[in-house]
Design a protein around this motif. Structure first.
Motif, PDB file in Angstrom:
ATOM      1  N   GLN A 236       0.818  -1.213   0.000  1.00  0.00           N
ATOM      2  CA  GLN A 236       0.000   0.000   0.000  1.00  0.00           C
ATOM      3  C   GLN A 236       0.853   1.266   0.000  1.00  0.00           C
ATOM      4  O   GLN A 236       0.387   2.334  -0.384  1.00  0.00           O
ATOM      5  N   TYR A 237       2.107   1.163   0.443  1.00  0.00           N
ATOM      6  CA  TYR A 237       2.993   2.322   0.470  1.00  0.00           C
ATOM      7  C   TYR A 237       3.718   2.532  -0.857  1.00  0.00           C
ATOM      8  O   TYR A 237       4.228   3.619  -1.119  1.00  0.00           O
ATOM      9  N   GLY A 266       8.183 -15.656   3.897  1.00  0.00           N
ATOM     10  CA  GLY A 266       8.106 -15.348   5.325  1.00  0.00           C
ATOM     11  C   GLY A 266       9.010 -14.232   5.781  1.00  0.00           C
ATOM     12  O   GLY A 266       9.277 -14.093   6.982  1.00  0.00           O
ATOM     13  N   VAL A 267       9.467 -13.370   4.856  1.00  0.00           N
ATOM     14  CA  VAL A 267      10.364 -12.277   5.225  1.00  0.00           C
ATOM     15  C   VAL A 267       9.612 -11.159   5.947  1.00  0.00           C
ATOM     16  O   VAL A 267      10.187 -10.433   6.761  1.00  0.00           O
ATOM     17  N   HIS A 268       8.328 -11.016   5.696  1.00  0.00           N
ATOM     18  CA  HIS A 268       7.548  -9.912   6.269  1.00  0.00           C
ATOM     19  C   HIS A 268       7.428 -10.000   7.785  1.00  0.00           C
ATOM     20  O   HIS A 268       7.248  -8.980   8.447  1.00  0.00           O
ATOM     21  N   SER A 269       7.510 -11.157   8.335  1.00  0.00           N
ATOM     22  CA  SER A 269       7.233 -11.355   9.756  1.00  0.00           C
ATOM     23  C   SER A 269       8.181 -10.523  10.628  1.00  0.00           C
ATOM     24  O   SER A 269       9.402 -10.639  10.530  1.00  0.00           O
ATOM     25  N   GLY A 270       7.584  -9.676  11.476  1.00  0.00           N
ATOM     26  CA  GLY A 270       8.362  -8.885  12.411  1.00  0.00           C
ATOM     27  C   GLY A 270       9.046  -7.675  11.811  1.00  0.00           C
ATOM     28  O   GLY A 270       9.804  -6.994  12.512  1.00  0.00           O
ATOM     29  N   LYS A 271       8.812  -7.382  10.547  1.00  0.00           N
ATOM     30  CA  LYS A 271       9.471  -6.255   9.886  1.00  0.00           C
ATOM     31  C   LYS A 271       8.505  -5.080   9.724  1.00  0.00           C
ATOM     32  O   LYS A 271       7.301  -5.262   9.595  1.00  0.00           O
ATOM     33  N   SER A 272       9.059  -3.897   9.722  1.00  0.00           N
ATOM     34  CA  SER A 272       8.247  -2.699   9.508  1.00  0.00           C
ATOM     35  C   SER A 272       7.748  -2.659   8.071  1.00  0.00           C
ATOM     36  O   SER A 272       8.551  -2.783   7.134  1.00  0.00           O
ATOM     37  N   PRO A 273       6.437  -2.498   7.844  1.00  0.00           N
ATOM     38  CA  PRO A 273       5.928  -2.449   6.468  1.00  0.00           C
ATOM     39  C   PRO A 273       6.492  -1.265   5.680  1.00  0.00           C
ATOM     40  O   PRO A 273       6.699  -1.358   4.469  1.00  0.00           O
ATOM     41  N   VAL A 274       6.750  -0.146   6.364  1.00  0.00           N
ATOM     42  CA  VAL A 274       7.315   1.015   5.670  1.00  0.00           C
ATOM     43  C   VAL A 274       8.726   0.714   5.194  1.00  0.00           C
ATOM     44  O   VAL A 274       9.109   1.031   4.061  1.00  0.00           O
ATOM     45  N   GLY A 275       9.523   0.055   6.066  1.00  0.00           N
ATOM     46  CA  GLY A 275      10.883  -0.305   5.684  1.00  0.00           C
ATOM     47  C   GLY A 275      10.915  -1.286   4.528  1.00  0.00           C
ATOM     48  O   GLY A 275      11.739  -1.157   3.602  1.00  0.00           O
ATOM     49  N   LEU A 276      10.014  -2.252   4.541  1.00  0.00           N
ATOM     50  CA  LEU A 276       9.948  -3.221   3.448  1.00  0.00           C
ATOM     51  C   LEU A 276       9.554  -2.542   2.138  1.00  0.00           C
ATOM     52  O   LEU A 276      10.121  -2.835   1.081  1.00  0.00           O
ATOM     53  N   ALA A 277       8.580  -1.641   2.198  1.00  0.00           N
ATOM     54  CA  ALA A 277       8.140  -0.956   0.986  1.00  0.00           C
ATOM     55  C   ALA A 277       9.256  -0.085   0.414  1.00  0.00           C
ATOM     56  O   ALA A 277       9.500  -0.078  -0.803  1.00  0.00           O
ATOM     57  N   ALA A 278       9.955   0.650   1.275  1.00  0.00           N
ATOM     58  CA  ALA A 278      11.041   1.508   0.805  1.00  0.00           C
ATOM     59  C   ALA A 278      12.171   0.678   0.203  1.00  0.00           C
ATOM     60  O   ALA A 278      12.720   1.021  -0.857  1.00  0.00           O
ATOM     61  N   ALA A 279      12.509  -0.438   0.850  1.00  0.00           N
ATOM     62  CA  ALA A 279      13.561  -1.304   0.324  1.00  0.00           C
ATOM     63  C   ALA A 279      13.149  -1.929  -1.006  1.00  0.00           C
ATOM     64  O   ALA A 279      13.971  -2.076  -1.919  1.00  0.00           O
TER      65      ALA A 279
END
Length: 324
Positions: A236-237, A266-279
């Protein structure tokens, strides 16, 4: 061969009879001759086209008696007010005295009349809020509108946030908490519900409360009001980040593919959604040979460059494992 032809002919006749019957049942007919009815809008009558019987007369025309050829002319001729809205404490039903110091003919008011109108504006503003609850609501809704404008959130998010705050006020959740804190929590929850989320850091930047108070108030409001809010999806970001960085649609599509593959691994688990989207946006730009730096992505997403470096490597590894 003839039996088959007869069967198809009978079936076609039955289908036609059924269609004719349905049309007869749904289409109004003349009570005298069963003819078709037509509407004469000029005389306000419904008449039979076959025998001329007037079935209805003196019909009411609910449309305006004037014509307009553009939006400005339509607004100037309309005699109704704005629709009700949850974004105002009185739902937009009260009267406002305009700031223009002119009369109905466009002439400038005299100094004494201007002073009188200013006093009337002051008292009108005071009378719009009859008690402390309405003053509280007025302040909170103004705060929601200010923050939503700064964050570029659409009107439906502002409406939802206003409804959430009204519920919190009616269920007496404000004692012991600041108006700004509950208003900010309501806006954050509304943005999550509408699928246009903003990070806590972005919300805290435009809010007048600290991030710690915001998270605490948000959890309290969601728990007490039993709001159903899904976890933020990193995808969504992505459109907002790529738009602000002026990247192509190909980068956006590639970033969504990376996030989809990482979710499967399973990489999303415990990670910030904003950090994942930016990366994901940074990694997608590298894969499509578009120029963007970690610093630029970090500034848009409001996260550190270290987070981007760590996450984009994990996303590329997950993508490689999914393709293997």
């Amino acid at each position: 061969m003839s039996d088959t032809t007869t069967y198809h002919t009978d079936a076609g006749e039955r289908e036609q009879e059924r269609t004719d019957t349905e049309e007869t049942e749904t289409t109004p007919a003349c009570p005298e001759c069963s003819g078709s009815l037509i509407t004469d809008e000029e005389h306000g009558e419904t008449v039979c086209a076959d025998c001329g019987l007037v079935v209805e007369e003196d019909e009411i025309d609910h449309g305006p008696e004037w014509r307009a050829f553009d939006s400005s002319e339509r607004d100037s001729k309309s005699r109704v007010g704005a629709p009700t809205t949850q974004m105002m404490h009185d739902k937009g039903l009260s009267t406002n005295i305009g700031w223009q110091n002119r009369d109905a003919y466009g002439k400038t008011l005299s100094s004494s009349q201007r002073e009188k109108m200013q006093r009337l504006r002051t008292w009108n503003e005071r009378f719009r809020t009859r008690n402390s609850k309405e003053r509280n609501l007025k302040q909170a809704l103004g705060e929601i509108d200010r923050m939503a404008s700064a964050l570029g959130l659409p009107e439906n998010v502002r409406e939802t946030a206003s409804v959430i705050y009204r519920r919190a006020l009616s269920e007496d959740l404000l004692p012991g908490r600041s108006i700004e804190g509950v208003a900010t929590a309501a806006l954050y929850a509304a943005a999550r519900q509408a699928g246009t989320p903003r990070s806590l850091d972005e919300i805290a930047t435009v809010s007048r409360v600290e991030k710690m108070e915001l998270t605490r108030t948000y959890r309290y409001v969601v728990r007490e009001l039993k709001l159903e809010i899904q976890p933020a999806d990193p995808e969504q970001y992505v459109p907002r980040f790529t738009s602000q960085l002026e990247l192509s649609e190909e980068v956006s599509r590639q970033a969504r593919d990376l996030l989809s593959a990482s979710r499967d691994q399973g990489v999303h688990s415990g990670k910030s959604p904003v950090g994942l989207a930016a990366a994901a946006v940074y990694a997608a730009a590298l894969l499509t040979n578009e120029t963007v730096t970690q610093s630029e992505v970090s500034e848009v997403a409001n996260i550190s460059e270290v987070t981007i470096r760590n996450r984009y490597k994990e996303l590329l590894e997950a993508k490689g494992a999914a393709d293997a």
